[in-house]
Design a protein around this motif. Sequence first.
Motif, PDB file in Angstrom:
ATOM      1  N   VAL A  23      -3.112  18.064 -22.022  1.00 38.15           N
ATOM      2  CA  VAL A  23      -3.051  19.141 -21.696  1.00 38.15           C
ATOM      3  C   VAL A  23      -1.928  19.946 -21.859  1.00 38.15           C
ATOM      4  N   PRO A  24      -1.468  21.518 -23.000  1.00 34.47           N
ATOM      5  CA  PRO A  24      -0.190  21.646 -23.107  1.00 34.47           C
ATOM      6  C   PRO A  24       0.125  22.490 -21.808  1.00 34.47           C
ATOM      7  N   PRO A  25       1.536  22.912 -20.956  1.00 38.83           N
ATOM      8  CA  PRO A  25       1.314  23.010 -19.637  1.00 38.83           C
ATOM      9  C   PRO A  25       1.539  24.627 -19.661  1.00 38.83           C
ATOM     10  N   LYS A  26       0.633  25.242 -20.209  1.00 36.92           N
ATOM     11  CA  LYS A  26       0.744  26.735 -20.732  1.00 36.92           C
ATOM     12  C   LYS A  26       0.673  27.553 -19.497  1.00 36.92           C
ATOM     13  N   GLU A  27       0.125  27.115 -17.780  1.00 44.52           N
ATOM     14  CA  GLU A  27      -0.218  28.338 -17.277  1.00 44.52           C
ATOM     15  C   GLU A  27       0.655  26.829 -15.821  1.00 44.52           C
ATOM     16  N   PHE A  28       1.835  26.120 -16.418  1.00 42.77           N
ATOM     17  CA  PHE A  28       2.242  24.990 -14.983  1.00 42.77           C
ATOM     18  C   PHE A  28       3.300  26.354 -14.448  1.00 42.77           C
ATOM     19  N   GLN A  29       3.032  25.534 -13.385  1.00 44.27           N
ATOM     20  CA  GLN A  29       4.489  26.164 -11.986  1.00 44.27           C
ATOM     21  C   GLN A  29       4.261  25.285 -10.336  1.00 44.27           C
ATOM     22  N   PHE A  30       4.848  25.343  -9.948  1.00 46.62           N
ATOM     23  CA  PHE A  30       4.871  24.527  -8.734  1.00 46.62           C
ATOM     24  C   PHE A  30       2.994  25.199  -7.841  1.00 46.62           C
ATOM     25  N   ASN A  31       2.624  24.467  -7.479  1.00 49.38           N
ATOM     26  CA  ASN A  31       1.082  24.234  -7.024  1.00 49.38           C
ATOM     27  C   ASN A  31       1.156  24.367  -5.175  1.00 49.38           C
ATOM     28  N   GLU A  32       0.745  25.725  -5.100  1.00 51.96           N
ATOM     29  CA  GLU A  32       0.666  25.271  -3.006  1.00 51.96           C
ATOM     30  C   GLU A  32      -0.568  25.309  -2.849  1.00 51.96           C
ATOM     31  N   GLN A  52       8.105  27.230 -17.289  1.00 55.92           N
ATOM     32  CA  GLN A  52       7.132  26.788 -18.342  1.00 55.92           C
ATOM     33  C   GLN A  52       7.556  26.525 -19.600  1.00 55.92           C
ATOM     34  N   GLN A  53       8.272  26.921 -20.055  1.00 56.46           N
ATOM     35  CA  GLN A  53       9.835  26.856 -20.782  1.00 56.46           C
ATOM     36  C   GLN A  53       9.897  25.555 -21.178  1.00 56.46           C
ATOM     37  N   ARG A  54      10.439  24.897 -20.620  1.00 55.56           N
ATOM     38  CA  ARG A  54      10.926  24.064 -19.475  1.00 55.56           C
ATOM     39  C   ARG A  54      10.108  22.306 -19.310  1.00 55.56           C
ATOM     40  N   ALA A  55       8.461  22.758 -19.061  1.00 60.76           N
ATOM     41  CA  ALA A  55       7.449  21.868 -18.760  1.00 60.76           C
ATOM     42  C   ALA A  55       7.216  21.403 -20.495  1.00 60.76           C
ATOM     43  N   MET A  56       7.118  23.497 -21.359  1.00 55.82           N
ATOM     44  CA  MET A  56       6.294  22.531 -22.695  1.00 55.82           C
ATOM     45  C   MET A  56       7.221  22.035 -23.782  1.00 55.82           C
ATOM     46  N   VAL A  57       8.823  22.401 -23.706  1.00 65.20           N
ATOM     47  CA  VAL A  57       9.569  21.318 -24.509  1.00 65.20           C
ATOM     48  C   VAL A  57       8.982  19.642 -23.637  1.00 65.20           C
ATOM     49  N   THR A  72      -2.661   7.674 -30.875  1.00 62.81           N
ATOM     50  CA  THR A  72      -3.854   8.854 -31.243  1.00 62.81           C
ATOM     51  C   THR A  72      -3.586  10.203 -30.039  1.00 62.81           C
ATOM     52  N   VAL A  73      -2.741  10.920 -30.236  1.00 65.09           N
ATOM     53  CA  VAL A  73      -3.045  11.954 -28.778  1.00 65.09           C
ATOM     54  C   VAL A  73      -3.797  12.914 -29.266  1.00 65.09           C
ATOM     55  N   ILE A  74      -4.816  12.902 -28.007  1.00 63.46           N
ATOM     56  CA  ILE A  74      -5.617  14.766 -28.625  1.00 63.46           C
ATOM     57  C   ILE A  74      -5.048  15.588 -27.529  1.00 63.46           C
ATOM     58  N   GLU A  75      -4.764  16.318 -28.078  1.00 66.07           N
ATOM     59  CA  GLU A  75      -3.992  17.902 -27.405  1.00 66.07           C
ATOM     60  C   GLU A  75      -5.984  18.502 -27.036  1.00 66.07           C
ATOM     61  N   PHE A  76      -6.022  19.139 -26.043  1.00 62.07           N
ATOM     62  CA  PHE A  76      -6.866  19.695 -25.710  1.00 62.07           C
ATOM     63  C   PHE A  76      -6.518  20.801 -24.347  1.00 62.07           C
ATOM     64  N   ASP A  87      -1.485  22.892 -12.585  1.00 64.23           N
ATOM     65  CA  ASP A  87      -1.939  21.775 -12.661  1.00 64.23           C
ATOM     66  C   ASP A  87      -2.435  20.788 -13.791  1.00 64.23           C
ATOM     67  N   ALA A  88      -3.033  21.694 -15.022  1.00 66.44           N
ATOM     68  CA  ALA A  88      -3.892  21.522 -15.992  1.00 66.44           C
ATOM     69  C   ALA A  88      -3.054  19.938 -16.754  1.00 66.44           C
ATOM     70  N   VAL A  89      -1.903  19.867 -16.391  1.00 62.91           N
ATOM     71  CA  VAL A  89      -1.292  18.966 -17.691  1.00 62.91           C
ATOM     72  C   VAL A  89      -1.243  17.476 -17.028  1.00 62.91           C
ATOM     73  N   PHE A  90      -1.955  17.397 -15.857  1.00 61.04           N
ATOM     74  CA  PHE A  90      -2.041  16.013 -15.540  1.00 61.04           C
ATOM     75  C   PHE A  90      -3.758  16.043 -15.840  1.00 61.04           C
ATOM     76  N   PRO A  91      -4.698  15.565 -16.693  1.00 61.68           N
ATOM     77  CA  PRO A  91      -5.956  16.161 -17.179  1.00 61.68           C
ATOM     78  C   PRO A  91      -6.587  14.184 -16.595  1.00 61.68           C
ATOM     79  N   ASN A  92      -5.751  13.576 -16.090  1.00 65.05           N
ATOM     80  CA  ASN A  92      -6.763  12.073 -15.881  1.00 65.05           C
ATOM     81  C   ASN A  92      -7.009  12.041 -14.673  1.00 65.05           C
ATOM     82  N   ASN A  93      -6.571  13.530 -14.080  1.00 64.26           N
ATOM     83  CA  ASN A  93      -7.221  13.577 -12.272  1.00 64.26           C
ATOM     84  C   ASN A  93      -9.077  14.426 -11.532  1.00 64.26           C
TER      85      ASN A  93
END
Length: 319
Positions: A23-32, A52-57, A72-76, A87-93
Amino acid sequence: MQNKLAQPFYPRHGQYADAVVVVPPKEFQFNEQTAGDNEFQTPLSLTTETVQQRAMVEYERLVNGVREAGVTVIEFDYPLSETPTPDAVFPNNWFSTMADGRLITFPMASENRQVEVRPEALSTVLKQAGWAVQGVDTFSQYIAVEKYLESTGAMVMDHHAGVIYAALSQRCDETVLDEYAAHIGYETVPFRTSLPSGQSVYHTNVMMALGEAFCIICDEVIEPTQRRAVIERLMANKDVIHITIEQMNRFCGNVLVVITESGKPVIVLSQSAYEAFHPDQLQRLRQYGELLPIDVTTIEKIGGGSVRCMMAEVFLPRI
């Protein structure tokens, strides 16, 4: 609760999946909301845009590296909502997939992580990619009684033996764990942990990882009265590679083995973990697959999770 599976869940490729969801980290930031029990999170003095720019890279680096390895990589690319999901970049949870075609969703401990649970949208993406989703089961009803089980963050599974290893914590309730294990026909090996701070390890998959024939584990954080039994159980069918707390903090335990289209195992780990492993440990790991280190430093520091957390295994049958 849904009917128990007719047969225990054994993936078609044994321990390893041949596809992962990211999952792309388009809202990624420190999660309080998650920082209270995740000691791996570290706030950095950076703007949200820079983070967010660094996380996307780093995310694209992972996607490209795993794909180039032949997996195979499936992007959601999930739809946004009113509540940000840092924390959406961590979908396995929040979900897992089953060899019989089921998608299972889990109760997440934090409100902004509960928003990540989008089984309908994910099912559509998986079906479009060629995987058969034949039903959705959920354990999310436990949120109402404040009991949580954060999927393969909270559980590390030995699919050959039909065993779930789980460090009990706020995010891994033993009641929900037992019900899930009974649902898929697996046995549980629960244990308690304690960090130098006295707090529990927030997710099992930061302190241990399993391959078909090996295990990486920071057993010094397991309560002494339970440690020996856990290690003896693992040693029955695994080459046990012990890591220190310092190595765990560099995400040496947050490793995932996936399999390529040609059947070759690839051990995905972060650059930080790769540099923290001792040379003899790396040599032992190379017996079990090609090592694929990926630099995800920003995501590790701010999100408190690494490459394993960024990949959710797909065990579904193909359409």
